[in-house]
Design a protein around this motif. Structure first.
Motif, PDB file in Angstrom:
ATOM      1  N   LEU A 238       1.307  -1.387   0.282  1.00 47.62           N
ATOM      2  CA  LEU A 238       0.136  -0.008   0.003  1.00 47.62           C
ATOM      3  C   LEU A 238       1.406   1.508  -0.228  1.00 47.62           C
ATOM      4  O   LEU A 238       0.542   2.391  -0.035  1.00 47.62           O
ATOM      5  CB  LEU A 238      -1.092  -0.044   1.011  1.00 47.62           C
ATOM      6  N   LEU A 239       2.004   1.119   0.511  1.00 53.90           N
ATOM      7  CA  LEU A 239       2.800   2.062   0.130  1.00 53.90           C
ATOM      8  C   LEU A 239       2.864   2.577  -0.989  1.00 53.90           C
ATOM      9  O   LEU A 239       2.823   2.476  -1.522  1.00 53.90           O
ATOM     10  CB  LEU A 239       4.281   1.996   0.960  1.00 53.90           C
ATOM     11  N   ILE A 240       3.415   4.073  -1.172  1.00 52.10           N
ATOM     12  CA  ILE A 240       3.668   4.735  -1.742  1.00 52.10           C
ATOM     13  C   ILE A 240       5.196   4.688  -3.271  1.00 52.10           C
ATOM     14  O   ILE A 240       4.750   4.485  -4.211  1.00 52.10           O
ATOM     15  CB  ILE A 240       2.176   6.417  -2.527  1.00 52.10           C
ATOM     16  N   TRP A 241       5.671   5.403  -2.198  1.00 48.91           N
ATOM     17  CA  TRP A 241       7.599   4.715  -2.457  1.00 48.91           C
ATOM     18  C   TRP A 241       7.327   6.460  -3.318  1.00 48.91           C
ATOM     19  O   TRP A 241       7.766   5.864  -4.666  1.00 48.91           O
ATOM     20  CB  TRP A 241       7.494   3.604  -2.678  1.00 48.91           C
ATOM     21  N   PRO A 242       6.762   7.401  -3.588  1.00 50.15           N
ATOM     22  CA  PRO A 242       6.853   8.331  -4.779  1.00 50.15           C
ATOM     23  C   PRO A 242       7.953   8.465  -5.211  1.00 50.15           C
ATOM     24  O   PRO A 242       7.883   9.462  -6.311  1.00 50.15           O
ATOM     25  CB  PRO A 242       5.903   9.460  -3.468  1.00 50.15           C
TER      26      PRO A 242
ATOM     27  N   PRO B 125       8.256  -4.980  -2.330  1.00 44.44           N
ATOM     28  CA  PRO B 125       6.669  -4.191  -2.482  1.00 44.44           C
ATOM     29  C   PRO B 125       5.866  -3.642  -3.554  1.00 44.44           C
ATOM     30  O   PRO B 125       5.661  -2.167  -3.777  1.00 44.44           O
ATOM     31  CB  PRO B 125       6.075  -3.971  -1.178  1.00 44.44           C
ATOM     32  N   PHE B 126       5.808  -3.733  -4.465  1.00 49.83           N
ATOM     33  CA  PHE B 126       5.660  -3.197  -5.522  1.00 49.83           C
ATOM     34  C   PHE B 126       4.158  -3.500  -6.608  1.00 49.83           C
ATOM     35  O   PHE B 126       3.962  -4.600  -6.778  1.00 49.83           O
ATOM     36  CB  PHE B 126       6.759  -3.077  -6.980  1.00 49.83           C
ATOM     37  N   THR B 127       3.465  -2.453  -6.708  1.00 47.88           N
ATOM     38  CA  THR B 127       2.466  -3.325  -8.121  1.00 47.88           C
ATOM     39  C   THR B 127       2.573  -2.067  -9.188  1.00 47.88           C
ATOM     40  O   THR B 127       3.706  -2.077  -9.711  1.00 47.88           O
ATOM     41  CB  THR B 127       1.290  -2.370  -7.128  1.00 47.88           C
TER      42      THR B 127
END
Length: 576
Positions: free
Chosen positions: A518-522, A539-541
């Motif tokens: 759920l983290l955006i990692w902007p 943890p990437f989508t």
């Protein structure tokens, strides 16, 4: 190319002040695209007289750095990838040499790194204002009869150069910068006293040089003398008569261990910058170190000091002389920061009131191989409020870095960088309750070989790190999660909003980076993974980490990758 040259020439002509123009032209003495140490370059500018109307050495250096920044801003110099270095590319070098050839009385002879075995012809020497023959294979120098216009001579790193002709300096009365470091010369010629206008003399790493001639006192305008890593075994008393000396860099390694300086240092009353390299493995008696400390303490104009105090008691002597409150010190290594107050504290145990006092004015702190201390808070968290960088290495008893039970609000409010290496008992970075506003400026965190470390972001620490840009975790074998699920409930999706680079090496038990995807990692741009066989699901989508540009990982890791769907897998494989 012509348009580029026209633009650069316009930038040069548009410089406000002749001093900036000559500072730019001086860069042509260095090999194109090579790394030029900015402090050295500014010292040469100062010695040449380009930084007008500045008496204090440190103020002149500050002005030089301002000019340097201006030249970079207008594209006449480039920042190097190496910290505190600049570069001049081929086009800029060519342009600078062309302009110099057109300026009356400013001819430059620049032939660095050309493999020269023989010196240029005499007529080339006599017509030059500045000469650079650095990084060649010269074995000898000519007996020049007329070099009255020469102001800079750079001969460094000619490893085969063994001798300077006796009369070599006779006609060089205007010489201001002389660099002979890393050559094979064993003595300076008798014509050295002719250099009465010399401002900067570099003899460092001049291994064969075992003695400084007493004739050095004739160099009445000398401001910078660098004799580090030479074979010199004693300092002539005449050095104390150099009343213009502002900067002295030397080593104690080869000096007589019974009486290495014989009150020479304390007699150079004009010194503003002093660097004394000391080999910690050299055996020095307590009395000798006490004498050296007293010598250094007598220098009331110091603004920068690099020195190894073998015992805290010597440090106490230094501050007890009476100048502590009137002079600011830049202690020890620069640690990648320019003009910082730094303290390196090694091979001791427990805490000491004197160290705690020094820490109140310290910006960079290196704690090395220290014993009998459980955390940095034992030095007094309030004493560490000015730290910008902190390195803890080889401290086997440290169990955490900060004790939250005694930390005030906004603890370590200025800290930008933390490096922790070889901490065999470290269990956490922050222990106990997290205080508001703490570590809010931290941009870089490096953890290496902390075998007991399980928790990186404990007790809400991660919520404080909005400025963190670089995180490196290596050889921490008990780490299973980077962001532990049980310790970090209900995280904001924009957690770690500034993180650009994540390095994970040799973490055999690492199973996850984050508790979910759920983290955006902007801001994340680069992920570097090696020897993390249990990390199967990053943890990437298909929609987060939109700025990710590269994933560096072993082929075996790619083959075991587990993804929720084919779209995610294809996206990740695009970084192969």
């Amino acid at each position: 190319m012509n348009e580029m040259l026209e633009f650069l020439k316009f930038c040069y002509e548009d410089l406000d002040g002749e001093n900036k123009k000559v500072c730019f032209l001086y860069g042509a003495l260095f090999l194109e695209d090579s790394n030029i140490f900015v402090d050295y370059l500014v010292e040469c500018w100062k010695a040449e007289g380009f930084l007008h109307s500045v008496d204090e050495f440190r103020d002149a250096c500050d002005r030089g750095h301002n000019i340097l920044d201006n030249l970079i801003k207008v594209s006449l110099l480039e920042k190097s990838a190496v910290k505190r270095h600049v570069r001049m590319n081929r086009v800029l070098c060519s342009m600078a040499l062309k302009i110099s050839s057109e300026v009356s009385d400013h001819n430059i002879l620049a032939r660095p790194c050309e493999g020269l075995k023989q010196s240029p012809k005499e007529e080339e020497w006599t017509s030059a204002r500045q000469i650079s023959l650095m990084d060649n294979d010269l074995c000898s120098l000519p007996a020049i009869s007329n070099c009255t216009n020469l102001s800079t001579l750079l001969l460094q790193r000619n490893n085969n150069l063994m001798m300077i002709p006796e009369s070599f300096f006779l006609s060089m009365q205007r010489l201001r910068v002389l660099d002979l470091h890393v050559t094979a010369i064993t003595s300076l010629p008798p014509s050295l006293p002719c250099l009465t206008h010399l401002r900067a003399l570099y003899l460092n790493s001049y291994k064969g040089l075992i003695e400084l001639s007493s004739s050095l006192e004739a160099l009445v305008h000398l401001e910078v003398l660098d004799i580090r890593h030479t074979g010199i075994i004693a300092l002539p008393i005449q050095i104390g008569r150099l009343i213009q000396m502002r900067c002295l860099r030397m080593s104690l390694s080869n000096l007589d261990t019974t009486n290495p300086m014989s009150k020479v240092i304390s007699s150079i009353s004009s010194l503003e910058e002093l660097m004394i390299d000391v080999d910690p493995n050299t055996s020095w008696s307590d009395q000798v170190m006490k004498t050296i400390t007293e010598e250094v303490s007598a220098l009331t104009r110091l603004t920068s000091l690099t020195f190894f105090f073998p015992k805290v008691e010597c440090l106490a002597i230094f501050f007890s002389i009476g100048i502590y409150n009137s002079v600011k010190y830049h202690i020890l290594d620069y640690f990648e920061y320019q003009l910082c107050k730094c303290l390196k504290y090694a091979n001791d145990e427990g805490t000491h009131p004197m160290i705690s006092e020094v820490l109140t004015k310290t910006e960079v702190f290196e704690l090395i191989d220290h014993r009998n201390i459980l955390n940095l808070s034992e030095f007094g968290t309030e004493n560490l409020s000015e730290l910008r960088a902190c390195s803890v290495e080889g401290c086997k008893d440290i169990r955490c870095i900060i004790d939250g039970d005694v930390a005030p609000p906004h603890a370590f409010k200025c800290l930008e960088r933390m490096v922790i290496k070889n901490a065999s008992s470290l269990h956490s970075i922050w222990k106990g309750p997290m205080t508001v506003g703490s570590l809010g400026r931290m941009t870089s965190l490096t953890l290496f070989n902390c075998p007991e470390l399980k928790k990186i972001f404990s007790n809400g620490l991660i919520k404080q790190l909005s400025e963190l840009k670089h995180l490196s975790v290596e050889v921490c074998h008990k780490i299973e999660e980077i962001i532990i699920k049980i310790e970090n409930h209900c995280l904001d999706p924009r957690t770690l909003p500034s993180l650009k680079k994540l390095v994970l090496h040799d973490l055999p038990n690492l199973r996850s980076i984050a508790l979910n995807d759920l983290l955006i990692w902007p801001s994340l741009e680069r992920l570097d993974i090696a020897s993390c066989p249990s990390l199967l699901k990053p943890p990437f989508t298909s929609i987060n980490a939109i700025n990710l540009k590269s994933i560096d990982a072993e082929q075996s890791w790619w083959s075991t990758l587990v993804c929720q769907d084919d779209a995610i897998k294809e996206r990740l494989r695009s970084f192969l």
